[in-house]
Structures are given as C-alpha cells and as structure tokens.
Design an enzyme around this catalytic site. Structure first.
Site, PDB file in Angstrom:
ATOM      1  N   GLN A 108       3.991   6.777  15.696  1.00 50.33           N
ATOM      2  CA  GLN A 108       3.156   6.138  14.656  1.00 50.33           C
ATOM      3  C   GLN A 108       2.210   5.109  15.287  1.00 50.33           C
ATOM      4  O   GLN A 108       1.009   5.086  15.005  1.00 50.33           O
ATOM      5  CB  GLN A 108       4.110   5.474  13.662  1.00 50.33           C
ATOM      6  CG  GLN A 108       3.464   4.592  12.632  1.00 50.33           C
ATOM      7  CD  GLN A 108       4.502   3.638  12.004  1.00 50.33           C
ATOM      8  OE1 GLN A 108       5.703   3.722  12.287  1.00 50.33           O
ATOM      9  NE2 GLN A 108       4.052   2.743  11.173  1.00 50.33           N
ATOM     10  N   GLU A 128       0.862  -1.196   0.000  1.00 50.20           N
ATOM     11  CA  GLU A 128       0.000   0.000   0.000  1.00 50.20           C
ATOM     12  C   GLU A 128       0.893   1.238   0.000  1.00 50.20           C
ATOM     13  O   GLU A 128       1.859   1.316   0.763  1.00 50.20           O
ATOM     14  CB  GLU A 128      -0.905   0.024   1.243  1.00 50.20           C
ATOM     15  CG  GLU A 128      -1.789   1.276   1.268  1.00 50.20           C
ATOM     16  CD  GLU A 128      -2.551   1.453   2.571  1.00 50.20           C
ATOM     17  OE1 GLU A 128      -3.496   0.692   2.810  1.00 50.20           O
ATOM     18  OE2 GLU A 128      -2.184   2.361   3.348  1.00 50.20           O
TER      19      GLU A 128
HETATM   20  P1  FAD Z   1     -18.130  -0.034   6.222  1.00 45.87           P
HETATM   21  O1  FAD Z   1     -17.884  -1.409   5.721  1.00 45.87           O
HETATM   22  O2  FAD Z   1     -19.312   0.678   5.721  1.00 45.87           O
HETATM   23  O3  FAD Z   1     -18.171  -0.133   7.829  1.00 45.87           O
HETATM   24  C1  FAD Z   1     -18.214   1.035   8.635  1.00 45.87           C
HETATM   25  C2  FAD Z   1     -18.930   0.727   9.944  1.00 45.87           C
HETATM   26  O4  FAD Z   1     -20.315   0.538   9.703  1.00 45.87           O
HETATM   27  C3  FAD Z   1     -18.474  -0.553  10.634  1.00 45.87           C
HETATM   28  O5  FAD Z   1     -18.539  -0.339  12.023  1.00 45.87           O
HETATM   29  C4  FAD Z   1     -19.474  -1.606  10.184  1.00 45.87           C
HETATM   30  O6  FAD Z   1     -19.608  -2.648  11.153  1.00 45.87           O
HETATM   31  C5  FAD Z   1     -20.742  -0.784  10.040  1.00 45.87           C
HETATM   32  N1  FAD Z   1     -21.589  -1.214   8.921  1.00 45.87           N
HETATM   33  C6  FAD Z   1     -21.169  -1.662   7.703  1.00 45.87           C
HETATM   34  N2  FAD Z   1     -22.212  -1.899   6.893  1.00 45.87           N
HETATM   35  C7  FAD Z   1     -23.329  -1.582   7.593  1.00 45.87           C
HETATM   36  C8  FAD Z   1     -24.714  -1.594   7.289  1.00 45.87           C
HETATM   37  N3  FAD Z   1     -25.152  -1.970   6.086  1.00 45.87           N
HETATM   38  N4  FAD Z   1     -25.584  -1.192   8.240  1.00 45.87           N
HETATM   39  C9  FAD Z   1     -25.135  -0.783   9.474  1.00 45.87           C
HETATM   40  N5  FAD Z   1     -23.815  -0.759   9.815  1.00 45.87           N
HETATM   41  C10 FAD Z   1     -22.932  -1.146   8.896  1.00 45.87           C
HETATM   42  N6  FAD Z   1      -9.781   5.337   4.598  1.00 45.87           N
HETATM   43  C11 FAD Z   1      -9.568   6.356   3.711  1.00 45.87           C
HETATM   44  O7  FAD Z   1     -10.061   7.449   3.908  1.00 45.87           O
HETATM   45  N7  FAD Z   1      -8.809   6.176   2.597  1.00 45.87           N
HETATM   46  C12 FAD Z   1      -8.228   4.982   2.312  1.00 45.87           C
HETATM   47  O8  FAD Z   1      -7.554   4.843   1.285  1.00 45.87           O
HETATM   48  C13 FAD Z   1      -8.405   3.890   3.229  1.00 45.87           C
HETATM   49  N8  FAD Z   1      -7.864   2.686   3.018  1.00 45.87           N
HETATM   50  C14 FAD Z   1      -8.098   1.642   3.894  1.00 45.87           C
HETATM   51  C15 FAD Z   1      -7.530   0.396   3.624  1.00 45.87           C
HETATM   52  C16 FAD Z   1      -7.763  -0.677   4.476  1.00 45.87           C
HETATM   53  C17 FAD Z   1      -7.146  -2.025   4.176  1.00 45.87           C
HETATM   54  C18 FAD Z   1      -8.569  -0.506   5.633  1.00 45.87           C
HETATM   55  C19 FAD Z   1      -8.803  -1.657   6.580  1.00 45.87           C
HETATM   56  C20 FAD Z   1      -9.120   0.738   5.917  1.00 45.87           C
HETATM   57  C21 FAD Z   1      -8.895   1.828   5.050  1.00 45.87           C
HETATM   58  N9  FAD Z   1      -9.454   3.088   5.280  1.00 45.87           N
HETATM   59  C22 FAD Z   1      -9.222   4.123   4.392  1.00 45.87           C
HETATM   60  C23 FAD Z   1     -10.220   3.343   6.506  1.00 45.87           C
HETATM   61  C24 FAD Z   1     -11.756   3.213   6.297  1.00 45.87           C
HETATM   62  O9  FAD Z   1     -12.180   4.170   5.364  1.00 45.87           O
HETATM   63  C25 FAD Z   1     -12.427   3.441   7.653  1.00 45.87           C
HETATM   64  O10 FAD Z   1     -12.126   2.403   8.542  1.00 45.87           O
HETATM   65  C26 FAD Z   1     -13.941   3.693   7.599  1.00 45.87           C
HETATM   66  O11 FAD Z   1     -14.359   4.193   8.881  1.00 45.87           O
HETATM   67  C27 FAD Z   1     -14.796   2.466   7.305  1.00 45.87           C
HETATM   68  O12 FAD Z   1     -14.758   2.107   5.993  1.00 45.87           O
HETATM   69  P2  FAD Z   1     -15.386   0.687   5.546  1.00 45.87           P
HETATM   70  O13 FAD Z   1     -15.279   0.617   4.090  1.00 45.87           O
HETATM   71  O14 FAD Z   1     -14.810  -0.404   6.349  1.00 45.87           O
HETATM   72  O15 FAD Z   1     -16.899   0.938   5.974  1.00 45.87           O
END
Ligand code: FAD
Length: 285
Positions: free
Chosen positions: A216, A24
């Site tokens: 970090q 990444e």
């Molecule tokens: P979701 O999958 O939508 O989950 C968010 C929360 O909502 C969780 O608590 C989940 O349990 C809950 N949830 C999910 N679906 C539902 C539903 N249908 N109904 C009710 N609750 C639900 N952030 C950035 O800004 N830029 C990046 O490039 C970036 N890269 C990342 C790469 C990796 C490998 C990881 C693990 C994280 C990254 N993030 C990045 C962080 C991420 O954007 C945050 O953790 C964000 O808060 C959640 O994104 P998500 O896609 O997991 O959300």
C-alpha cells in the site's frame, strides 16, 4: 453542517481543543455496501464531523457512487461526496452537483481528478479544480472543500507554484483544504505556514493514512509526492507479518504529535476498514 461552521474554531477557541475527526470511504467495487455499512456503524461512535466518499475519476463509477451517496446519507452522517470534473461535460457536471444539493447534502470536495491518458487536456470543459469550484459556487449553495498537497502535487513544478494555484481555488469559493496523505509532520507544518503566508485563511484538514501493508505504501509513494521516514520503511520491510501493527503505532504517534502542535482536524483515509482507525482513535482521544 457546512465546512466553515464545522472548522470555525480551527485555531482553538480557548478551552476547546476538541479534535475534529472525519473519515474517507470509497464505494465498494463489487457494489455490495453491507460490509461498508457495518464499518461505518462502528466508526460512528467517534462522532465524525463528516464522512467523505471518493469518486471515480474516469466517470465509470459515477452513477454507482451517486446511488451510494443516497444510501450513506441514510446513516445520518454529515456526508461530503468527492467529485472530479475530468471526462465530464459541463452539462453533466451541473446535473450531478444539483442532484447532490437536492439530496440535502451541504458539502462537496471539488477535484479536477487525474487526467486519463486517452483524454486531451486542452479539450476539457474544466482543466483545473479552481474552475470547478467557481462553477459549483455559481450553480449551488454547496460548501466546497478542495485538495491540498503538503509536498506539492505530482505535476507541479514547485510547492510555491502549487500553493499559488491553491489560492485560486480558495478565491473561487473553497471553504476548507483537505490534504493528501503525508508521513512527515514537518511537511504539513511547513505547508500550513506557507499556505497562511500566501494569504489563505481557510482551515487545512490533515489527511491521515494508516498503513496496513508495505504494498500500500509503495503504491501511494509511486503515485504521489509523499516522503516516508526511512526508519518506518525499514521496520515495515523487516517485519512483513506485522505491518498493520507497525502502521497503527506509527499513526498513533503521528496524530499525537499533530495534536500537540495544534493541528486538530484529522481526516482518516479508512480504506473502508474500521479496525485500525478505531485502535488509533482509542489511543489519541
Ligand atoms: P488541481 O487543483 O486542478 O491541480 C492539479 C495540478 O494543476 C496541480 O499540479 C496544480 O498545481 C496545477 N494547477 C491547479 N490550478 C491550475 C491553474 N489554474 N493553472 C495551471 N495549473 C494549475 N481523485 C479521484 O479521482 N477521486 C477522488 O475521490 C479523489 N479524492 C481526493 C481527495 C483528496 C483529499 C486528495 C488530496 C486528492 C484526491 N484525489 C481524488 C486525487 C486528485 O484528483 C488528483 O491529485 C488530481 O491529479 C488533482 O486534482 P486537484 O483537484 O488537486 O487538481
């Protein structure tokens, strides 16, 4: 190459336990990509299955990020841009994902992103990543990765809940889960077991963060649910001038243990540095 093809032998085809290494990176804040190019040229010798590039959740860096997608594609990596849907309208999202696809890119990491305080979550076009996955699936042929959290997402009530929502992302069309960083391998093993029990059969790629500084690790643990072994923290605190060496040794041991336990897909959060990751890979491959 699409995610499902890259990780198809995730459970180890007999005689092929080759680790699948990926990296990444993030778009440099100052816009100067030359240093990053140099680091990537060094990392290329490890034949990464893909390189992923983060995306600014606020949308502020989005245009810049798109320019970089084009530049990095020229280095002939299998590029997987990240994409967050918060603070974007459906029409803007469609424009972005089709532009990515038109560049000949095959994979995308579909994320909701962190919701900025000034945004009312109820007014968003997409409130969770499963909706974004469904949308990308309906509009493009991109292969879709999603985020997973071995210790649960910071907003979720429980790991069980979080995995229930992960299943929604998978049912909507995701092909691989890329995890949040973790320092306790047992958390990942437990996660993989629970994910499989929930009927999720796509590969789980382990997110590996080599620690460079104590600051970090403090920042990471304040933003996410990540437990750090006490002994590791104590060592970092005791030897502030040697944190990078301690972090490297820790990650080598962590990766060796993952590989011994059959986790062979490792995604390194490089922080745009090749030195530490190279040392780790020279030791484990
Ligand atoms: P979701 O999958 O939508 O989950 C968010 C929360 O909502 C969780 O608590 C989940 O349990 C809950 N949830 C999910 N679906 C539902 C539903 N249908 N109904 C009710 N609750 C639900 N952030 C950035 O800004 N830029 C990046 O490039 C970036 N890269 C990342 C790469 C990796 C490998 C990881 C693990 C994280 C990254 N993030 C990045 C962080 C991420 O954007 C945050 O953790 C964000 O808060 C959640 O994104 P998500 O896609 O997991 O959300």
């Amino acid at each position: 190459m699409e995610l499902s093809e890259i990780y198809q032998d995730r459970n180890g085809v007999i005689g092929d336990f080759t680790p699948k290494i990926s990296f990444e990176i993030f778009p440099p804040q100052n816009g100067d990509i030359s240093d990053l190019f140099e680091e990537l040229r060094i990392l290329k010798r490890y034949n990464p299955v893909l390189v992923s590039m983060t995306y600014g959740a606020s949308g502020g860096l989005s245009r810049f990020s798109f320019e970089n997608i084009k530049n990095i594609r020229d280095l002939e990596f299998n590029l997987m841009p990240h994409f967050t849907c918060v603070s974007m309208l459906k029409s803007e999202i469609e424009k972005h994902i089709t532009s990515v696809e038109n560049l000949g890119i095959e994979n995308i990491l579909a994320l909701r992103g962190d919701i900025p305080e000034y945004i009312n979550a109820e007014e968003l076009d997409f409130s969770h990543a499963n909706e974004l996955v469904e949308f990308i699936q309906s509009k493009t042929t991109l292969s879709i990765g999603v985020a997973g959290y071995p210790e649960g997402h910071i907003e979720s009530k429980s790991l069980k809940d979080d995995i229930k929502f992960l299943k929604k992302k998978v049912d909507a069309g995701a092909s691989a889960v890329f995890t949040q960083l973790f320092f306790d391998n047992e958390k990942l093993f437990n996660y993989i077991e629970n994910v499989q029990k929930a009927g999720i059969n796509i590969p789980v790629v382990a997110g590996i963060m080599p620690v460079r500084t104590l600051k970090q690790i403090q920042k990471m643990t304040s933003m996410a649910r990540v437990s750090v072994p006490k002994k590791f923290i104590q060592q970092l605190e005791k030897y502030p001038d040697d944190t990078m060496k301690i972090g490297t040794e820790f990650t080598i041991r962590q990766c060796e243990n993952l590989l011994e336990n059959g986790v062979n897909s490792l995604h390194f959060f490089t922080l745009n540095h090749s030195d530490q990751v190279s040392e780790i890979l020279d030791n484990i491959l």
